[in-house]
Every structure is written in structure tokens, then in C-alpha cells.
Design a protein around this motif. Structure first.
Motif, PDB file in Angstrom:
ATOM      1  N   LEU A  48      80.395 -24.340 -18.981  1.00  0.00           N
ATOM      2  CA  LEU A  48      79.348 -23.489 -18.763  1.00  0.00           C
ATOM      3  C   LEU A  48      78.444 -23.161 -20.003  1.00  0.00           C
ATOM      4  O   LEU A  48      77.162 -22.889 -19.750  1.00  0.00           O
ATOM      5  N   GLN A  56      84.490 -19.299  -7.358  1.00  0.00           N
ATOM      6  CA  GLN A  56      83.270 -18.895  -7.786  1.00  0.00           C
ATOM      7  C   GLN A  56      82.137 -20.059  -7.649  1.00  0.00           C
ATOM      8  O   GLN A  56      80.993 -19.807  -8.189  1.00  0.00           O
ATOM      9  N   ALA A 116      78.805 -19.014  -5.824  1.00  0.00           N
ATOM     10  CA  ALA A 116      77.912 -18.089  -6.862  1.00  0.00           C
ATOM     11  C   ALA A 116      77.456 -19.091  -7.773  1.00  0.00           C
ATOM     12  O   ALA A 116      76.064 -18.731  -8.313  1.00  0.00           O
ATOM     13  N   LEU A 117      78.027 -19.984  -8.482  1.00  0.00           N
ATOM     14  CA  LEU A 117      77.685 -20.731  -9.504  1.00  0.00           C
ATOM     15  C   LEU A 117      76.422 -21.651  -8.868  1.00  0.00           C
ATOM     16  O   LEU A 117      75.343 -21.747  -9.741  1.00  0.00           O
ATOM     17  N   ARG A 160      73.130 -19.509  -8.650  1.00  0.00           N
ATOM     18  CA  ARG A 160      72.632 -19.099  -9.933  1.00  0.00           C
ATOM     19  C   ARG A 160      71.989 -20.388 -10.427  1.00  0.00           C
ATOM     20  O   ARG A 160      70.943 -20.343 -11.027  1.00  0.00           O
ATOM     21  N   ILE A 161      72.571 -21.372 -10.514  1.00  0.00           N
ATOM     22  CA  ILE A 161      72.092 -22.797 -10.941  1.00  0.00           C
ATOM     23  C   ILE A 161      70.535 -23.079 -10.044  1.00  0.00           C
ATOM     24  O   ILE A 161      69.619 -23.337 -10.750  1.00  0.00           O
ATOM     25  N   ARG A 186      67.935 -20.821 -11.417  1.00  0.00           N
ATOM     26  CA  ARG A 186      67.319 -21.074 -12.678  1.00  0.00           C
ATOM     27  C   ARG A 186      66.507 -22.555 -12.699  1.00  0.00           C
ATOM     28  O   ARG A 186      65.503 -22.664 -13.181  1.00  0.00           O
ATOM     29  N   ARG A 190      68.051 -12.553  -3.273  1.00  0.00           N
ATOM     30  CA  ARG A 190      67.808 -11.315  -4.199  1.00  0.00           C
ATOM     31  C   ARG A 190      67.568 -12.092  -5.546  1.00  0.00           C
ATOM     32  O   ARG A 190      66.613 -11.618  -6.363  1.00  0.00           O
ATOM     33  N   LEU A 191      68.510 -12.912  -5.844  1.00  0.00           N
ATOM     34  CA  LEU A 191      68.567 -13.675  -7.396  1.00  0.00           C
ATOM     35  C   LEU A 191      67.285 -14.192  -7.531  1.00  0.00           C
ATOM     36  O   LEU A 191      66.692 -14.421  -8.588  1.00  0.00           O
TER      37      LEU A 191
END
Lengths: 851, 99
Positions: A252, A285, A288-289, A292-293, A296, A323-324
Motif C-alpha cells: 500500500l 477489504q 473497497a481497495l 479507491r484505486i 484515483r 460517492r467516492l
């Protein structure tokens, strides 16, 4: 500090006592002296006495007492700490065993002060609980030993494995105990390992900063992620041993570094590694990871299929992801991403409602609508227009609608009609110069009929389009809600005056007559020069009705009130506003002056104030402006601040900058709270010098803010809003006062050889040629010398001299246009065509051109 | 919410759907634990958290918009990915003794 000072005799006697070795007496007398004087000198003397007393204690091996005294002096007199450090070394050297320190505690008659000193030493120095628990100098059942033993056991337990919360109750240690910080430390460590980080922080906060356990606080805070303090080597070792990064964490960290560098190849490689590690060590996780990736990568606009391949599959596009993603697009501030954010927030709303996060018509949807509206509202107008037309073109095929800020605000405000939301809508509508202000105000008023803001806007809008009965209706509502509202003071008079002049214009004389009666009946009809307005309107009405006697009588009455010059001017303004200028010929000022002497500036100012108040059209001929300017130096001392201000506005509107400058000088001289107003006028009078203009405006803003003149703050901010090259210039209140002083000193308007205030210390601007040209500092061939044989001028083939009968103001306007032509690179033929073609009737144009 | 901000719900120890009364009760309880005279920093955090959550609309905004899309991966996924190891009293005492 006491101004009385230290008596030299007293000081000498104390120093004698110190020298003679009577340290106790010296200390007592030094304490008394310092108590009565309280000076730096008496403090130095007292610290000297303490130092000698400590030395004497050390010489007698009374280490604990010396230690306590050192702590006391260090605490009471922080300035003496460094000096006492010299005494600490010998104390440390002489410090004997733990037994020596604690032994006096066996004495039941031990003085309270001494006991406190020993306990303080324990608190600060004990870093070995086991040694204290086995200390021979105290009885086995001494509370200090039993407490140390309990703490030792607890400390070993919490640092070696999971411990139940109850095991850390430690009731034998009270919060007053010298070992209380240890109890907090043990509990903090227990909470740290159990994952109760808030409790851990609480216990850390309870540790006395001067105690020995406090040395561990930074290390624990760093492990909690609360601090980035540099750790001691022992603390760093502790951190590495406790939080040894897993391979997943390492992956990470590499991923974070790759995103920070922003290079595609390393990012994709790091994604592959992180996803791989996550699958192995923390599969729960993984989704979720991946989400997020994905976000980004979307922010960096990386190739979606390649990212999906690196993650071994796309991420789940649920409400959490949307939302993210919307937040991610917001973060970039890129207009294209902002547009995407609007769309994704809407997608999120739908997904969240579907997933049961909240109801579709609740406050959450309203908050989202407001968010989207605010985002769309931030977009530049031309982008919004482009998007709107694209959406309209697509609508016929796809049915897709562009998220119009107006509609979005409306939807949000209807869902949750609160003042803040409506105010945001109104603010956006005003800022974007949209016609939606009235609509926003209308919806607001319907939803919240008792709010005054929308009614004021509706009133303004109705007045602007001369819908006077409607405006009066809104005014009546406002008066009912808050009769004392400052914003509506004088409004009824103004509205009725407007209605009266409109009726005169439309030759509806009966209605005008009833307006006059209504105006006369108003409570504030006699304020200031308002009676003069009534008389001027009566003169005009009589003239329109062709009743010369009635008009003459009213005019005599008006002249008695205002004097002939102001009467002529006011009648001119009233007649112009009601489009009856033929009835109000304004004689040249010279003829008036022969009769009245030097009163033109006063008359002009007086009528300007009334015209401003009643929104009359007061467009004075240039000759009158020039006369007012000529007479101003002799008349300015007779003018009130409001009159000066109105005259300043008139001078600016007439483009007579030197006149505006002179008015600003007179206004600044008056001082007081109106200084900000005249500083802004000064800036506007030198608007060609952009730097000076901006500095004056920013200083005026700051001064106005200081005296709570919100109207002036808004006006000055609006004036410089478009000047993006000066965005970074900021002026503090102190600097604003300095600008004010410099401008007050600069009484003369800028001239070719004169010196203007230099604001290079406040404004640091880019000095490249393009930026200087944009600011008008270079590139204008007419700036330095109008009469030079400049190449550009020769190219333009200008006449050698101006025609003798050409009025100066026409020449000035012509010169301005010539300057623009030079900047545009126009030929003289193009210039002539731009200036004259299409402006005059064909026949006249021909004659003029021949001439 | 940036990476350095602490979640106000977490500070007050309440769930995301806590009611007005629950929020106020949690705030008062936390203030009793950390009064301003004894823990001024902690009190400040508690006060700020309460200010953020006391207005229902602000609470909704916080719930909807406070996610940080650029928070470091190592921070977001740190809690469970980096277990805390028990090392015994020795390393802890070494820090205390190394003044």
C-alpha cells in the motif's frame, strides 16, 4: 513589575548573609524583598539565595531536599531554569539510592512539604517499578510498595498479551498518588492494544507531562498516527517492533508513492502488487481497495481497461463507489471533472435511494441537489451555455437533460426549503447575471413568506421594470413583516415619485395629481429636499396641463426653497425623467452665474443627492460639470459629506476624473468613517493607473469592513472582481491606513511630471511585457507624449492640428478612439468607417465627409 | 474530511444515525470525561466535533460528503493490515530509561 525597585541596602544585607553562610536567613529575607518589590533584580537576588541554599543542602548530603528545592525554583521561576541546570548535575551525581529517597516516608511526623517533595521526585524519576516494589527502605505493606507491585504486574501484563479491562482498574492507586501517571500509562497501553484508540488518547492526555511515564507519550502518539514527531532511537525501535509493516502495508505504501509520482507504469505495477497482497492477507477489504484505486485512476484519467486488468477485474459500481468517485472529480477542480461530478452525484443519489441509504425526497436528496447546483454554478458561463446547447441537441434523441443550476437549486429548495439554500440560489443567480433572480426570489417567497430577502429582491425587480403597483404590493408586505427595516426606508416615497413622473410622461394628469396628494400625505414627505421634489413635479404637471400661472407660482415657491440654480437643475432632472425635457431648457451656467455668484457645486450636489435618492435621471451637460469643477475649490468646504459623495459619483459618471480626484481629496480631508468611501472614489478617479486603483479599492474594502460598511465593501469588491492579475494582492488594516495616509498627502491629481504614491511595496506583479501590457503599463504610444512624431501617428495620417471650433470634450473622445485604433492596428480608412458609418443619416454623412 | 481530520462521530463515540438527543448526551458525557481545565486539547476536539454535528443539515452534509478520495491507501487500510505486536515490558522500559 513593581516600579519601586529593590532597595540597595536590603540587597547588600542579603548578599552579606549569603556570603556569611546563613543561607536560610538570606533566603527568607530575599523572599520578603521579592514579595514587596517584584522586580527582575529582586527575582535574581531570590534565585541567588535559593541557589546557595541548594548548594548548602547538597554539601550536607540532603539530596532529596535539594532536589525538591530545585524543582520548586524551576517551576516558579522558569527564567532561572538554565542557571539551575548547573546545580542539577551535582545533584544527579550525589543522588544516592532509591532507598535514600523514599526512606523519610517512614517517618509519621514527616513535614507535608517534604513529603510532597519526595513524591514529586518519585513521580519524575521512577522509571523502574520493580525496584520500587522491592525497596527495602519501606515496609512490605507500605502503600507505595504495594502500588508499585500492582502497577509492575499490570505493566508486564499489558505489554505481553491481551488483558481484560477489569484487570487494569488498579483501585489501589488514587489519582493523587505519585504513581498515578503510571496507572494512566498502563491503561493507555492496554487500550492501544485492544484497539480502543480514543480511550488510549484519553489516558495519554491524563499523564502528567513532567512525570517519567510522559517520556513514552510521543512514541504511542506516533503509533496511533496522531503525531509525526521525531522519536528517540529507543522509541523508534519500540515502534518498529510493535508495528512491523506487513507485506500488504508495504504494498500500500508503494501504491501511495506511485500515485504521488503520477506515472502510469509504476501505478499499474503497484496496483497489481497491492491487489495481490490484499487478496492474500485482507480479502474482506479487496472491494473497497479496488474502488479507491478506480477512483484515483479516474482522477488521473488512466486507461480504464488497463486499470481493470491490473486489478484483475473492475470494481463494484455501487453507491459507496459513486460517492467516492464524485468526491474525487470534485477534488481535481478541472471543469470537465466538475461536470462529471455533477452527473456522478446524481447517479449516487439514485443508487443510494435504491440501496436504502435514504429516501428519495428527504433532506439528503435536497443536500445533494444543493451540492450539484453549487458545483454546476461554479462553472464558467460559456461552458454552461455550451453544455446547455449540447444537451438540447441530444435531448430529442436521448431525453437527457443538462443539470441546469437554476433547476437544481429549485429542486433542492423545494425539497428542503431553508434560508441557506435559497440564499445560495439567489447568490448564484445574481452572480451569473441570470434573469433567474426574480424566479428564485419568487419561489423563496412562496416557500417562506416571512423572509424579507426575497421580498426586497422582488420589489427591486418590479421597480426596475416600472411595475410600480406590484412594487408597492411587495413594499406593503415588507412593512407588515418589519416596519423598521432599514432597506425600505424612503422606498414608498421613491416609488410614488416614480409613479407620479410616469403618469406625467403618459399625460395621465388626474392620476399624477392623486400621486402628488399621496406623496404629500406620507410621513417622511418633509424630510430633506423632498418638498422641493413635490414642487418641481407640480411645476412640470402645470406646464404639461398648459397652466402657466399655476406653473409660475409653483416655480416661485420652489426657488424660495432651493434658489434659482438648484431649481433649474432639479426641474431639469424631473423633466428629463418624465421625458418632458422640452419644457425644461437648462440655460448655460455662465448666465446663471452672473445672477447668483459661486454656488454651482452646491446646487449640483444638492440635486445629485435627491436624484440618487429618487432615482431621477440627472445627466448634466458637460458645461455644467466643468463649471462645477471650476468652482469646486472655493465651494467644497460648504458641502456635507453626502453631498461630496454624490458629486463624486456625478463626476465619475461624467468622466471628469480630475474633478472626481479633487472631490476625493476634499472628502479624505474630512476624516472619520467616510474615509473609506472617498478612498474608493480616489481609486476610481485614477482608474487608468490600475495598480493605484486596485490598492485604493482593496484598502477601502478593508477600512469599510472595519467600520461595518457592508455596502461599500460589496461595491469595492465588485469593482475589482474581474482584475484577476491582482487577485493575489492583499491589504491588511494597517496597510490600508498607510494607503489612506499616502493618498491624503497626494492632494494633486496625477500629471506627467508629478509624483503619485508608489505602491510597489504592496503590489508585486509579474513584470513580463505581456502582463505589463495587459495592465496598460506599456505599449500605448500616447502615454508619454501626445505631440511626438511617433511612427504610428504618422501612419495614421492625422491632421496637424485640431479644428479650432472642435469642442474639447469631442476632441478628447476622438483621441480615445484613435488610441483604440492604434491598439487594434486599424488604418485611417478603417477608423473613419468605424467612427462615422452607420451613425449618421446618409445625406448628412455625405455632407460631413465632404467637409 | 482530510486524512488528518478525526471523524466527529468517532470522537463523540456515536453511530452515524444518532439522534439530536443522543449527540447532545454523548457530547456532555465526553466533556465530563475531558473537562476544559484538565484536557484542553481533547476538549477542543470534542467541542469541534459537536459543532459539526449539532445542526441536522450539517450532519447530513458530513455524512454524505466527508469521504476523502485521496486519503493514503496505507492510512485507509492500516488498521487491520498492521497488527500490533506484544513485545513485553523491555522495549517500553528502554524508552523510559533513555532520557
Amino acid at each position: 513589575l513593581n516600579a519601586a525597585g529593590l532597595d540597595p541596602t536590603t540587597e547588600a544585607s542579603i548578599r552579606e548573609l549569603i556570603a556569611s553562610g546563613d543561607h536560610r536567613a538570606a533566603l527568607e529575607r530575599a523572599k520578603t524583598a521579592h514579595k514587596s518589590c517584584g522586580t527582575a533584580a529582586s527575582e535574581t537576588l531570590l534565585v541567588d539565595a535559593y541557589a546557595e541554599r541548594i548548594r548548602s543542602l547538597l554539601q550536607r548530603n540532603l539530596t532529596v531536599e535539594a532536589n525538591s528545592l530545585i524543582d520548586l525554583v524551576r517551576q516558579r521561576y522558569p527564567s532561572a531554569r538554565r542557571r539551575l541546570d548547573g546545580l542539577i548535575a551535582p545533584v544527579a551525581e550525589r543522588r544516592t539510592s532509591l532507598n535514600d529517597v523514599v526512606r523519610p516516608l517512614n517517618d509519621p511526623d514527616l513535614a507535608v512539604e517534604r513529603r510532597a517533595g519526595i513524591e514529586q521526585t518519585i513521580k519524575q524519576e521512577i522509571d523502574d517499578l520493580a525496584a520500587l516494589a522491592r525497596c527495602d527502605a519501606l515496609a512490605c505493606d507500605h502503600p507505595l510498595r504495594t502500588a508499585a507491585a500492582a502497577l509492575e504486574a499490570a505493566f508486564v501484563a499489558v505489554s505481553s498479551g491481551p488483558v481484560a479491562k477489569e484487570a487494569l482498574a488498579l483501585p489501589e492507586i488514587s489519582h493523587r498518588s505519585a504513581l498515578a501517571p503510571w496507572k494512566s500509562l498502563v491503561r493507555a497501553i492496554g487500550s492501544f492494544y485492544s484497539g480502543d484508540e480514543e480511550a488510549c488518547r484519553r489516558h495519554l492526555a491524563a499523564i502528567d507531562a513532567e512525570s517519567a511515564p510522559a517520556r513514552l507519550v510521543p512514541a504511542v502518539q506516533t503509533m496511533l498516527g496522531d503525531s509525526v514527531a521525531t522519536l528517540t532511537s529507543a522509541a523508534a525501535v519500540l515502534q518498529d517492533q510493535i508495528i512491523r509493516p506487513s507485506t500488504f502495508t508495504s504494498a500500500l505504501r508503494t501504491l501511495d508513492q506511485a500515485f504521488a509520482a503520477g506515472k502510469r507504469g509504476p501505478i499499474l505495477k503497484a496496483i497489481r502488487a497491492a491487489v495481490q497482497e490484499c487478496k492474500g492477507s485482507s480479502p474482506l477489504q479487496l472491494e473497497a481497495l479496488k474502488q479507491r484505486i478506480s477512483v484515483r485512476c479516474a482522477m488521473l484519467e488512466l486507461d480504464v481497461p488497463k486499470v481493470a486488468a491490473a486489478m484483475r477485474g473492475s470494481s463494484l459500481h455501487d453507491a459507496t463507489f459513486l460517492r467516492l468517485l464524485a468526491r474525487g472529480f470534485e477534488e481535481t477542480r478541472d471543469p470537465e471533472h466538475v461536470i462529471l461530478a455533477c452527473k456522478v452525484w446524481e447517479d449516487f443519489r439514485r443508487a443510494a435511494v435504491q440501496e436504502g441509504w435514504f429516501a428519495g425526497n428527504g433532506p439528503e436528496s435536497a443536500a445533494l441537489g444543493l451540492r450539484i447546483a453549487n458545483l454546476a454554478g461554479e462553472l464558467p458561463t460559456h461552458i454552461l451555455d455550451e453544455l446547455r446547447s449540447m444537451a438540447m441537441a441530444r435531448q430529442s434523441t436521448s431525453g437527457e437533460m443538462f443539470p441546469d443550476p437554476d433547476e437544481l437549486y429549485c429542486r433542492a429548495c423545494v425539497l428542503d426549503p431553508h434560508r441557506e439554500a435559497f440564499a445560495q440560489w439567489m447568490e448564484w443567480a445574481s452572480r451569473s447575471h441570470s434573469s433567474g433572480v426574480e424566479r428564485a426570489a419568487s419561489v423563496w417567497h412562496q416557500a417562506r413568506p416571512r423572509d424579507t430577502e426575497p421580498l426586497l429582491r422582488l420589489l427591486q425587480a418590479a421597480e426596475a421594470r416600472a411595475a410600480l403597483p406590484t412594487a408597492l404590493g411587495f413594499l406593503a408586505k415588507l412593512e407588515q413583516i418589519d416596519p423598521e427595516l432599514a432597506a425600505i426606508r424612503g422606498t414608498r416615497f421613491r416609488l410614488l415619485a416614480g409613479a407620479l413622473l410616469r403618469h406625467i410622461k403618459d399625460k395621465k394628469t388626474a392620476l399624477a395629481e392623486s400621486d402628488l396628494v399621496a406623496i404629500g400625505a406620507l410621513a417622511d414627505a418633509q424630510q430633506g429636499d423632498r418638498p422641493a421634489f413635490g414642487l418641481a413635479a407640480r411645476v412640470l404637471l402645470a406646464a404639461v396641463r398648459d397652466r402657466p400661472d399655476e406653473a409660475a407660482n409653483a416655480r416661485v415657491e420652489l426657488e424660495q426653497l432651493l434658489g434659482p440654480t438648484a431649481t433649474a437643475l432639479l426641474f431639469f432632472a424631473v423633466a428629463t425623467t418624465s421625458k418632458q425635457r422640452a419644457l425644461a431648457r437648462l440655460p448655460p451656467p455662465s448666465r446663471q452665474l452672473e445672477r447668483e455668484g459661486h454656488c454651482v457645486p452646491e446646487a449640483v450636489a444638492r440635486v445629485s443627492v435627491l436624484s440618487g435618492e429618487l432615482k431621477l435621471k440627472f445627466e448634466l451637460p458637460w458645461s455644467w460639470i466643468r463649471e462645477a469643477a471650476d468652482q469646486f475649490p472655493r465651494a467644497c468646504h460648504r458641502l456635507e459629506v453626502d453631498a461630496l459623495s454624490a458629486l463624486g459619483d456625478l463626476a465619475l459618471a461624467s468622466h471628469h476624473d480630475p474633478f472626481a480626484y479633487a472631490i476625493s481629496a476634499a472628502g479624505l480631508e474630512r476624516g472619520g468613517t467616510s474615509e473609506a468611501r472617498f478612498l474608493l472614489l480616489r481609486g476610481r478617479s485614477v482608474a487608468n493607473d490600475l495598480t493605484r486603483f486596485v490598492v485604493c479599492a482593496k484598502a477601502a474594502t478593508e477600512l469599510a469592513r472595519h467600520v461595518h460598511d457592508i455596502g461599500l465593501v460589496e461595491q469595492s469588491v465588485e469593482l475589482i472582481r474581474e482584475l484577476s492579475e491582482f487577485e493575489t494582492v492583499s491589504v491588511t488594516l494597517a496597510q490600508a491606513r498607510d494607503v489612506l495616509a499616502r493618498e491624503k498627502a497626494a492632494r494633486e491629481p496625477p500629471s506627467r511630471n508629478g509624483r503619485s504614491p508608489d505602491y510597489r511595496d504592496l503590489v508585486v506583479l509579474c513584470q513580463c511585457a505581456n502582463c505589463r501590457r495587459a495592465r496598460g503599463e506599456i505599449g500605448d504610444p500616447f502615454d508619454d507624449n501626445l505631440d511626438t512624431d511617433d511612427d504610428d501617428l504618422e501612419d495614421l495620417d492625422l491632421p496637424a492640428e485640431l479644428p479650432p471650433d472642435m469642442p474639447l470634450e469631442v476632441a478628447a473622445l476622438l483621441m480615445e478612439e484613435v488610441k483604440k485604433a492604434v491598439r487594434r492596428g486599424e488604418s485611417f480608412e478603417q477608423f473613419k468607417a468605424r467612427m462615422f458609418e452607420g451613425m449618421l443619416p446618409r445625406k448628412r454623412r455625405k455632407r460631413r465627409l465632404r467637409a | 474530511m482530510t486524512a488528518n481530520d478525526v471523524d466527529p462521530f468517532e470522537i463523540l463515540g456515536i453511530s452515524l444515525d444518532a439522534s439530536d438527543d443522543e449527540i447532545r448526551a454523548a457530547y456532555l458525557a465526553r466533556v465530563r470525561e475531558c473537562p476544559p481545565d484538565r484536557s484542553p486539547d481533547q476538549f477542543e476536539k470534542i467541542r469541534n466535533a459537536y459543532e459539526k454535528l449539532r445542526d441536522p443539515r450539517a450532519r447530513i452534509r458530513h455524512r454524505l460528503f466527508s469521504v476523502d478520495p485521496v486519503a493514503p491507501f496505507s492510512t485507509v487500510f492500516a488498521e487491520t493490515s498492521a497488527p500490533r505486536r506484544f513485545v513485553g515490558p523491555g522495549p517500553w522500559l528502554n524508552v523510559l530509561k533513555a532520557k
